[in-house]
Design an enzyme around this catalytic site. Structure first.
Site, PDB file in Angstrom:
ATOM      1  N   GLU A  31       0.838  -1.213   0.000  1.00  0.00           N
ATOM      2  CA  GLU A  31       0.000   0.000   0.000  1.00  0.00           C
ATOM      3  C   GLU A  31       0.865   1.251   0.000  1.00  0.00           C
ATOM      4  O   GLU A  31       1.829   1.343   0.762  1.00  0.00           O
ATOM      5  CB  GLU A  31      -0.890  -0.021   1.247  1.00  0.00           C
ATOM      6  CG  GLU A  31      -2.264   0.484   1.004  1.00  0.00           C
ATOM      7  CD  GLU A  31      -3.054  -0.392   0.042  1.00  0.00           C
ATOM      8  OE1 GLU A  31      -3.125  -0.034  -1.152  1.00  0.00           O
ATOM      9  OE2 GLU A  31      -3.603  -1.419   0.476  1.00  0.00           O
ATOM     10  N   THR A  33       2.819   2.070  -2.212  1.00  0.00           N
ATOM     11  CA  THR A  33       4.116   1.738  -2.803  1.00  0.00           C
ATOM     12  C   THR A  33       4.128   2.033  -4.298  1.00  0.00           C
ATOM     13  O   THR A  33       5.200   2.170  -4.879  1.00  0.00           O
ATOM     14  CB  THR A  33       4.431   0.235  -2.611  1.00  0.00           C
ATOM     15  OG1 THR A  33       3.249  -0.496  -2.905  1.00  0.00           O
ATOM     16  CG2 THR A  33       4.877  -0.073  -1.195  1.00  0.00           C
ATOM     17  N   LEU A 125     -12.724   0.991  -2.972  1.00  0.00           N
ATOM     18  CA  LEU A 125     -12.526  -0.195  -3.800  1.00  0.00           C
ATOM     19  C   LEU A 125     -12.382   0.211  -5.265  1.00  0.00           C
ATOM     20  O   LEU A 125     -12.609  -0.574  -6.172  1.00  0.00           O
ATOM     21  CB  LEU A 125     -13.685  -1.185  -3.614  1.00  0.00           C
ATOM     22  CG  LEU A 125     -13.911  -1.669  -2.173  1.00  0.00           C
ATOM     23  CD1 LEU A 125     -15.167  -2.536  -2.078  1.00  0.00           C
ATOM     24  CD2 LEU A 125     -12.703  -2.451  -1.650  1.00  0.00           C
ATOM     25  N   SER A 126     -12.021   1.472  -5.458  1.00  0.00           N
ATOM     26  CA  SER A 126     -11.695   1.996  -6.794  1.00  0.00           C
ATOM     27  C   SER A 126     -12.875   2.093  -7.737  1.00  0.00           C
ATOM     28  O   SER A 126     -12.797   1.708  -8.909  1.00  0.00           O
ATOM     29  CB  SER A 126     -10.594   1.173  -7.463  1.00  0.00           C
ATOM     30  OG  SER A 126      -9.398   1.416  -6.833  1.00  0.00           O
ATOM     31  N   SER A 128     -13.853   4.755  -9.027  1.00  0.00           N
ATOM     32  CA  SER A 128     -13.527   5.706 -10.094  1.00  0.00           C
ATOM     33  C   SER A 128     -12.699   5.032 -11.191  1.00  0.00           C
ATOM     34  O   SER A 128     -12.993   5.198 -12.374  1.00  0.00           O
ATOM     35  CB  SER A 128     -12.834   6.952  -9.544  1.00  0.00           C
ATOM     36  OG  SER A 128     -11.594   6.639  -8.976  1.00  0.00           O
ATOM     37  N   ASP A 172      -4.566   0.923  -9.323  1.00  0.00           N
ATOM     38  CA  ASP A 172      -6.003   0.650  -9.467  1.00  0.00           C
ATOM     39  C   ASP A 172      -6.371   0.349 -10.918  1.00  0.00           C
ATOM     40  O   ASP A 172      -7.058  -0.638 -11.212  1.00  0.00           O
ATOM     41  CB  ASP A 172      -6.836   1.839  -8.967  1.00  0.00           C
ATOM     42  CG  ASP A 172      -6.541   2.167  -7.516  1.00  0.00           C
ATOM     43  OD1 ASP A 172      -5.900   1.339  -6.839  1.00  0.00           O
ATOM     44  OD2 ASP A 172      -6.943   3.255  -7.068  1.00  0.00           O
ATOM     45  N   TYR A 222      -3.846  12.344   0.558  1.00  0.00           N
ATOM     46  CA  TYR A 222      -3.137  11.438  -0.355  1.00  0.00           C
ATOM     47  C   TYR A 222      -2.005  12.185  -1.048  1.00  0.00           C
ATOM     48  O   TYR A 222      -0.855  11.748  -1.058  1.00  0.00           O
ATOM     49  CB  TYR A 222      -4.131  10.879  -1.388  1.00  0.00           C
ATOM     50  CG  TYR A 222      -3.519   9.876  -2.322  1.00  0.00           C
ATOM     51  CD1 TYR A 222      -3.575   8.522  -2.043  1.00  0.00           C
ATOM     52  CD2 TYR A 222      -2.861  10.288  -3.476  1.00  0.00           C
ATOM     53  CE1 TYR A 222      -2.998   7.593  -2.903  1.00  0.00           C
ATOM     54  CE2 TYR A 222      -2.280   9.377  -4.330  1.00  0.00           C
ATOM     55  CZ  TYR A 222      -2.356   8.029  -4.046  1.00  0.00           C
ATOM     56  OH  TYR A 222      -1.777   7.120  -4.887  1.00  0.00           O
TER      57      TYR A 222
HETATM   58  C1  GLA Z   1      -5.218   4.654  -4.114  1.00  0.00           C
HETATM   59  C2  GLA Z   1      -4.456   5.061  -5.381  1.00  0.00           C
HETATM   60  C3  GLA Z   1      -3.425   3.983  -5.746  1.00  0.00           C
HETATM   61  C4  GLA Z   1      -2.553   3.620  -4.560  1.00  0.00           C
HETATM   62  C5  GLA Z   1      -3.395   3.363  -3.303  1.00  0.00           C
HETATM   63  C6  GLA Z   1      -2.551   3.189  -2.084  1.00  0.00           C
HETATM   64  O1  GLA Z   1      -5.997   3.538  -4.360  1.00  0.00           O
HETATM   65  O2  GLA Z   1      -5.341   5.250  -6.449  1.00  0.00           O
HETATM   66  O3  GLA Z   1      -2.653   4.442  -6.847  1.00  0.00           O
HETATM   67  O4  GLA Z   1      -1.577   4.605  -4.327  1.00  0.00           O
HETATM   68  O5  GLA Z   1      -4.311   4.408  -3.055  1.00  0.00           O
HETATM   69  O6  GLA Z   1      -1.793   2.038  -2.168  1.00  0.00           O
END
Ligand code: GLA
Length: 388
Positions: A31, A33, A125-126, A128, A172, A222
């Site tokens: 994470e 990374t 959970l992405s 977007s 993601d 972030y």
């Molecule tokens: C979000 C970002 C990813 C990643 C994670 C953390 O999901 O979109 O690119 O940096 O956070 O690991």
């Protein structure tokens, strides 16, 4: 799907849309990374976004989401592809159209698209990236685009970075574009070399634990973490010849940590370096069936995100720390960016009911509102499903 098709017909007065799906993702370990040039270990999941689409004869783009039905149909012309706050969630598809056009792809007709996401909103959970890659495969199909390898993945990331303004890494979009059923992707974010690793958990399953916490300030925090890592890197570069924190092993890092003059920057860099090493070890452990070791590395990942990277927060910490105490748990950690969102736990199948009961009750008692739990199934990446 039949209900969605009916809805499409009602909203757009058209029949026979093409059907598409893009997953969400969880990250098993690795994470924060990706933007540090390290390894990540995500998988695509069957919770995701469905899309139904038809091409129009004019140049109008009409977008409707079952998840934001109160917003109705949001429309724009292919000649007006600027970011507009009032366009809300449709900025993600709009950005995809714009950047694919800019790369020379011919998208010269409008379209009607209905979106329906099964990813809980703001769950980390992405959703977007799922919308971005879904739009990508829709455009590819409707306009017969000839895309380079990874082009949709890079375009999705560009939308996030330049159109929306979140300085996120490649994880993601890569997971959602490249996912395969029952496999995790060990991705080196420095070289983009990757390996598909079967996720064999025996009598265990992955439980997703949703804090239901709204992720306010997530984007600015972030971006702040990311620039802290960049500052730490430039201090290390006064002596070390490296391009990213991901290029450091622990011994070199700890041997040179005095180059970093600020304790906060030091903690951030320590997380990036140790998390990268944990990810490499965890993938090896999973490949050799050493589940216990894999779980211990997940737990250490969470502690590092909690104490050094400081992105977990009381909600995720509560879920994960209570999870650690439950019978049948191999390991648990937050997943994704943090600041709310979801955790994951690997739990023995015959203990899952008890797990959800106990963790749910402790969370409600401490946080004051309920968590949600879902079983994760690992799915294929974004794809065309066909037409009825
Ligand atoms: C979000 C970002 C990813 C990643 C994670 C953390 O999901 O979109 O690119 O940096 O956070 O690991």
């Amino acid at each position: 799907m039949n209900e969605l098709i009916q809805k499409f017909e009602t909203v757009f007065k058209e029949k026979n849309p093409q059907e598409f799906f893009a997953p969400g993702r969880i990250n098993l370990i690795g994470e924060h990374t990706d933007y540090n040039g390290g390894y990540v270990f995500p998988c695509a999941i069957t919770i995701g976004t469905y899309g139904l689409a038809t091409k129009r004869q004019d140049t109008l783009v009409n977008l409707y989401s079952e998840n934001f039905s109160e917003l109705g149909v949001i429309s724009f012309d292919l000649a007006e592809l600027d970011y507009r706050k009032t366009d809300n969630w449709t900025n993600y598809p709009k950005g995809m159209i714009r950047y694919l056009q800019e790369s020379g792809h011919v998208i010269n007709r409008g379209m009607n698209i209905l979106f329906y996401g099964t990813i809980p909103n703001g769950a980390g959970l992405s959703s977007s990236a799922s919308i971005e890659l879904l739009t990508g495969v829709i455009l590819q199909n409707l306009f017969d685009l000839h895309l380079a390898e990874l082009e949709l993945i890079f375009t999705g990331k560009r939308v996030e970075n330049e159109f929306i303004g979140v300085n996120s890494g490649i994880m993601d979009q890569f997971a959602i574009g490249k996912g395969q059923k029952d496999k995790a992707i060990l991705l080196d974010c420095d070289t983009l070399a990757y390996e598909m690793v079967p996720v064999v958990l025996g009598d265990h399953k992955i439980v997703i634990m949703n804090t239901n916490k709204r992720r306010e300030l997530a984007d600015s925090k972030y971006n702040e973490r990311r620039s802290q890592c960049e500052s730490a890197l430039s201090q290390l570069q006064t002596k070390l010849t490296i391009d990213s924190l991901g290029q450091l092993d622990e011994e070199t890092f700890f041997g040179n940590q005095s180059l970093i003059d600020d304790p906060i920057l030091l903690k951030r860099a320590k997380h990036a370096v140790t998390e990268n090493q944990r990810t490499i070890k965890a993938a090896t452990a999973l490949k050799s069936g050493k589940l216990e070791e894999f779980g211990q590395l997940m737990n250490a990942s969470h502690r590092s995100l909690r104490d050094d990277y400081e992105v977990s927060g009381i909600e995720l910490d509560t879920l994960v720390e209570v999870a650690w105490e439950q019978p049948g748990v191999i390991g648990a950690r937050m997943t994704g960016a943090g600041f709310g969102g979801c955790g994951i736990a690997i739990v023995a199948v015959d203990k899952i009911d008890e797990f959800i009961q106990n963790v749910g009750a402790s969370y409600q008692a401490k946080i004051g509102y309920p968590a949600d739990f879902y079983l994760a199934s690992i799915s294929d990446g974004a794809k065309y499903l066909g037409v009825k």
